[in-house]
Design a protein around this motif. Structure first.
Motif, PDB file in Angstrom:
ATOM      1  N   ASP A  99      -6.989  -3.085   5.900  1.00 36.29           N
ATOM      2  CA  ASP A  99      -8.111  -2.441   4.837  1.00 36.29           C
ATOM      3  C   ASP A  99      -8.720  -1.416   5.385  1.00 36.29           C
ATOM      4  N   ALA A 100     -10.012  -1.274   4.808  1.00 35.02           N
ATOM      5  CA  ALA A 100     -10.813  -0.122   5.235  1.00 35.02           C
ATOM      6  C   ALA A 100     -11.382  -0.099   6.408  1.00 35.02           C
ATOM      7  N   VAL A 116       2.461  -3.213  -1.486  1.00 27.69           N
ATOM      8  CA  VAL A 116       1.722  -2.454  -0.589  1.00 27.69           C
ATOM      9  C   VAL A 116       0.142  -2.852  -0.778  1.00 27.69           C
ATOM     10  N   ASP A 117       0.011  -4.037  -1.556  1.00 30.25           N
ATOM     11  CA  ASP A 117      -1.469  -4.439  -1.975  1.00 30.25           C
ATOM     12  C   ASP A 117      -2.184  -4.842  -0.658  1.00 30.25           C
ATOM     13  N   HIS A 118      -1.468  -5.074   0.233  1.00 35.05           N
ATOM     14  CA  HIS A 118      -2.243  -5.542   1.569  1.00 35.05           C
ATOM     15  C   HIS A 118      -2.835  -4.235   2.162  1.00 35.05           C
ATOM     16  N   ILE A 119      -2.296  -3.286   1.837  1.00 39.02           N
ATOM     17  CA  ILE A 119      -2.798  -1.819   2.497  1.00 39.02           C
ATOM     18  C   ILE A 119      -3.731  -1.037   1.638  1.00 39.02           C
ATOM     19  N   ASP A 120      -5.066  -0.613   2.161  1.00 37.43           N
ATOM     20  CA  ASP A 120      -6.001   0.187   1.628  1.00 37.43           C
ATOM     21  C   ASP A 120      -5.531   1.683   1.458  1.00 37.43           C
ATOM     22  N   LEU A 121      -4.531   1.844   0.305  1.00 38.29           N
ATOM     23  CA  LEU A 121      -4.165   3.323   0.207  1.00 38.29           C
ATOM     24  C   LEU A 121      -5.110   4.276   0.107  1.00 38.29           C
ATOM     25  N   THR A 149       0.214   8.701   5.943  1.00 40.08           N
ATOM     26  CA  THR A 149       1.219   8.638   5.107  1.00 40.08           C
ATOM     27  C   THR A 149       1.385   7.071   5.002  1.00 40.08           C
ATOM     28  N   VAL A 150       1.694   6.533   3.862  1.00 41.16           N
ATOM     29  CA  VAL A 150       2.244   4.936   3.652  1.00 41.16           C
ATOM     30  C   VAL A 150       3.564   5.220   3.111  1.00 41.16           C
ATOM     31  N   ASP A 169      10.533   7.463   1.262  1.00 39.24           N
ATOM     32  CA  ASP A 169       9.540   6.338   0.359  1.00 39.24           C
ATOM     33  C   ASP A 169       8.296   6.280   0.450  1.00 39.24           C
ATOM     34  N   ARG A 170       7.597   7.436   0.281  1.00 37.59           N
ATOM     35  CA  ARG A 170       6.215   7.510   0.321  1.00 37.59           C
ATOM     36  C   ARG A 170       5.572   6.999  -0.677  1.00 37.59           C
ATOM     37  N   VAL A 171       4.606   6.117  -0.508  1.00 39.29           N
ATOM     38  CA  VAL A 171       3.702   5.583  -1.624  1.00 39.29           C
ATOM     39  C   VAL A 171       2.475   6.432  -1.807  1.00 39.29           C
ATOM     40  N   LEU A 172       2.195   6.714  -3.124  1.00 37.21           N
ATOM     41  CA  LEU A 172       0.989   7.439  -3.594  1.00 37.21           C
ATOM     42  C   LEU A 172      -0.142   6.396  -4.106  1.00 37.21           C
ATOM     43  N   ALA A 173      -1.205   6.530  -3.624  1.00 35.26           N
ATOM     44  CA  ALA A 173      -2.416   5.981  -4.101  1.00 35.26           C
ATOM     45  C   ALA A 173      -2.360   5.657  -5.760  1.00 35.26           C
ATOM     46  N   SER A 174      -2.091   7.041  -6.240  1.00 32.42           N
ATOM     47  CA  SER A 174      -1.794   7.056  -7.890  1.00 32.42           C
ATOM     48  C   SER A 174      -0.954   6.249  -8.397  1.00 32.42           C
TER      49      SER A 174
END
Length: 328
Positions: A61-62, A82-87, A96-97, A321-326
């Motif tokens: 988290d943050a 990735v809901d366990h990561i504060d993107l 980068t996630v 496999d980058r995850v974008l917050a958007s």
């Protein structure tokens, strides 16, 4: 002069072959006893690591990311969700996630179909009866369940896994219906013989089986709320192999106990690893310990994706496999 290997901290025990390969490629710190890291352990990891490899059991988290050292540049998640990561916090810190999409589709769809079959046919009840040595033999009216052939299946979330479930269910003679943020391409919709419902409420009211396949986000928290669960007919079944938080577990448990729903098949829970004790006492529920992606092949594929993402990033390129917050 050879390039310095990135320091990679892995939060849980991974398959041996994956850990061996990581140690060959990177300066790797493993969690050999597989004990979940405490918050203090995670803070120490982000302070020192160049790359963190967490799993769903680690809440990044943050508060934890605020303690990250200047070297942390990549969180290579071992898993799709990735809901366990504060993107947003990761993006603010230029971290980068990445995740491991695609490799768990068939395994999770298999588990979903297994539950769709097991719950209406009362397979778990029958197995418990045999083990209790209380079975007195076959009779015409004993432990009658329901066939799934010809029944309406409502799929919530028609991404890779939802589509894989649709293909399986179609082969079992089910009528395929779905609700999704975006409607599928007409050709794919025709291939799956799937009917699109713009209104989730209207779809729920007409389904025999409902299965959940969307990510957990603020928008999907309790998507199946008490109000929406009440729209289901009393003979309907609920299947969830996605995320427990998407279903109001207390409301679901109450309805199952009162006979307002026929049954449920749950591989995930709202407060994992805790399970509502009232659920444990219900015969019309099949409960599994988050086994949807638990195959040797799946775990190996996940590990390979993590390695590729780290190696690509360390070589100065954008990982695949980058995850974008958007996106969420």
């Amino acid at each position: 002069m050879p390039q310095k290997k990135p320091l990679v901290v892995v939060t849980r025990k991974l398959p041996d072959a994956i850990e061996t390969r990581m140690m060959e490629l990177f300066d790797t710190r493993l969690n050999l006893d597989d004990k979940p890291m405490s918050k203090a352990d995670l803070i120490e990891a982000v302070k020192t690591a160049d790359v963190l490899v967490p799993t769903i059991t680690d809440r990044i988290d943050a508060a934890i990311l605020s303690q990250a050292g200047p070297n942390l540049k990549l969180i290579a998640n071992f898993g799709t969700g990735v809901d366990h990561i504060d993107l947003a916090s990761a993006r603010q810190r230029s971290v980068t996630v990445t995740n491991t999409p695609g490799v768990l589709t068939e395994d999770t769809a298999d588990m979903t179909m297994a539950l769709i079959l097991a719950v209406p046919r009362r397979l778990a009840e029958g197995e418990r009866l045999l083990r209790s040595e209380k079975w007195n033999g076959w009779s015409p009216t004993h432990m009658l369940g329901h066939r799934i052939w010809g029944k309406r299946l409502g799929i919530i979330g028609m991404g890779r896994i939802g589509q894989a479930v649709a293909r399986r269910a179609k082969a079992f003679g089910m009528s395929i219906h779905y609700h999704n943020r975006k409607r599928l391409h007409p050709e794919l919709e025709a291939e799956l013989e799937a009917t699109y419902w713009e209104s989730l409420d209207q779809m729920l009211a007409r389904m025999d089986v409902v299965t959940v396949h969307c990510p957990h986000t603020p928008a999907t928290f309790h998507l199946l709320s008490a109000r929406r669960l009440a729209l289901l007919q009393p003979h309907a079944y609920v299947i969830n192999t996605s995320r427990g938080e998407i279903v109001d577990e207390n409301a679901l448990t109450r309805m199952l106990g009162r006979g307002e729903l026929a049954g449920a098949g749950l591989d995930v829970f709202e407060h994992e690893p805790a399970v509502n004790p009232k659920l444990l006492g219900l015969d019309n529920v099949v409960l599994l310990p988050h086994l949807g992606s638990a195959t040797i092949e799946g775990r190996m594929d996940m590990g390979e994706k993590v390695i590729i993402n780290i190696k690509t990033f360390a070589d100065g390129h954008n990982p695949p496999d980058r995850v974008l917050a958007s996106m969420f």
